[in-house]
Design a protein around this motif. Sequence first.
Motif, PDB file in Angstrom:
ATOM      1  N   HIS A 228      51.054  39.840  36.717  1.00 25.73           N
ATOM      2  CA  HIS A 228      50.448  38.563  36.331  1.00 25.73           C
ATOM      3  C   HIS A 228      49.045  38.762  35.754  1.00 25.73           C
ATOM      4  CE1 HIS A 228      53.743  36.218  37.714  1.00 25.73           C
ATOM      5  NE2 HIS A 228      53.574  36.494  38.999  1.00 25.73           N
ATOM      6  N   ILE A 229      48.306  39.705  36.316  1.00 25.50           N
ATOM      7  CA  ILE A 229      46.961  39.980  35.795  1.00 25.50           C
ATOM      8  C   ILE A 229      47.049  40.492  34.362  1.00 25.50           C
ATOM      9  CG2 ILE A 229      44.892  41.392  36.073  1.00 25.50           C
ATOM     10  CD1 ILE A 229      45.398  41.407  39.070  1.00 25.50           C
ATOM     11  N   LEU A 230      47.966  41.411  34.123  1.00 26.02           N
ATOM     12  CA  LEU A 230      48.143  41.940  32.767  1.00 26.02           C
ATOM     13  C   LEU A 230      48.610  40.855  31.805  1.00 26.02           C
ATOM     14  CD1 LEU A 230      49.822  45.393  33.520  1.00 26.02           C
ATOM     15  CD2 LEU A 230      47.559  45.015  32.542  1.00 26.02           C
ATOM     16  N   TYR A 246      41.364  35.064  37.736  1.00 19.94           N
ATOM     17  CA  TYR A 246      41.857  34.695  39.067  1.00 19.94           C
ATOM     18  C   TYR A 246      42.551  33.334  39.049  1.00 19.94           C
ATOM     19  CZ  TYR A 246      41.645  33.252  43.984  1.00 19.94           C
ATOM     20  OH  TYR A 246      41.956  32.796  45.239  1.00 19.94           O
ATOM     21  N   TYR A 247      41.901  32.343  38.462  1.00 17.40           N
ATOM     22  CA  TYR A 247      42.501  31.007  38.417  1.00 17.40           C
ATOM     23  C   TYR A 247      43.764  30.990  37.549  1.00 17.40           C
ATOM     24  CZ  TYR A 247      38.400  29.023  40.718  1.00 17.40           C
ATOM     25  OH  TYR A 247      37.420  28.718  41.632  1.00 17.40           O
ATOM     26  N   LEU A 252      50.074  30.822  37.700  1.00 13.75           N
ATOM     27  CA  LEU A 252      51.421  31.358  37.474  1.00 13.75           C
ATOM     28  C   LEU A 252      52.234  31.453  38.763  1.00 13.75           C
ATOM     29  CD1 LEU A 252      50.504  34.315  35.058  1.00 13.75           C
ATOM     30  CD2 LEU A 252      51.530  32.133  34.420  1.00 13.75           C
ATOM     31  N   LEU A 253      51.546  31.375  39.884  1.00 13.61           N
ATOM     32  CA  LEU A 253      52.217  31.521  41.174  1.00 13.61           C
ATOM     33  C   LEU A 253      52.599  30.145  41.713  1.00 13.61           C
ATOM     34  CD1 LEU A 253      49.842  34.222  42.729  1.00 13.61           C
ATOM     35  CD2 LEU A 253      52.017  34.584  41.546  1.00 13.61           C
ATOM     36  N   LEU A 258      47.330  33.191  45.804  1.00 14.57           N
ATOM     37  CA  LEU A 258      46.808  34.542  45.977  1.00 14.57           C
ATOM     38  C   LEU A 258      45.349  34.476  46.425  1.00 14.57           C
ATOM     39  CD1 LEU A 258      47.444  37.591  45.563  1.00 14.57           C
ATOM     40  CD2 LEU A 258      46.463  37.354  43.265  1.00 14.57           C
ATOM     41  N   PRO A 259      45.032  34.948  47.627  1.00 14.50           N
ATOM     42  CA  PRO A 259      43.641  34.922  48.101  1.00 14.50           C
ATOM     43  C   PRO A 259      42.741  35.792  47.221  1.00 14.50           C
ATOM     44  CG  PRO A 259      45.169  35.332  49.911  1.00 14.50           C
ATOM     45  CD  PRO A 259      45.955  35.472  48.652  1.00 14.50           C
TER      46      PRO A 259
END
Length: 278
Positions: A228-230, A246-247, A252-253, A258-259
Amino acid sequence: PQLAAYREHLLSEQHLQSVLSLKECIANPDVAFTRGILEPLASLRRVGKIDNINCVILVDALCEAEYHRPDHGDTITTFLGRHMPSFPAWLKIVATVRTQLQEVTKQLPYTRITLDNVNSNENIQKDIIGYINFRLQNSPSIQSNITLSSSGKSESGSVSQHKFSQHLLNLTQGSFLFAKLTLDLLERGQLVAKSSGYKVLPVTLAQIYLLHFNLRFPTIRSFEKVTHILSVCLSALYPLTLLEIYYSVNSLLVDKFLPWKEFLLRFKLLSGFLVKRL
């Protein structure tokens, strides 16, 4: 800085700052470019506040703008093409484009220089072989990882280095990035090229990146932590801050949140692949 006078001019002219605001650049880029950049530069040059020298605007990777081509309006290429007649003679454009995508620049009246055609420019080969030899001579680990052996006897270091440098030169096809990444792998011991044919060496940049990812993420489960980061970083049209990433990742989740601490741990897994802007 050569254009310090232009900076001072902008600071003293509030209306020019308004013309060059992000809002105005989006709403009317032609006016912003002409009134905010070209006309002030020409005026300052006429009154002698800018030295009588040529200045260069560097536009890197014109072809990347084509990946995000708008449904209407300009790309950077068409924008530059339309404004070329307004450029003063002393203000030059240096633009880069991938060889396989140079068709996008056909409307630009620029002189073309090829930096990756090793067959037509021997200086490219000289530069790359110079870089390869410099890395070899200054890295004992690379030297040990390319020393060939046959019938139980090792070749001399100079012979092995010459064979290897010529082989890598042919593989690069004019790409310094390919040479650098391959030598980095050898220096870290992640590649050992001691066979006479150097068959373990990658032959494309795609293979190098695949090898890097396989080394960093040996299982699908380990790779899933950073997908997801990529995805967010690769789809963004501009570099994002850590908080923006981060946001976006959390958007996407659907099933879980995700903390922040877990996000930072996952982001660190991509060190070397993603460059964090300070």
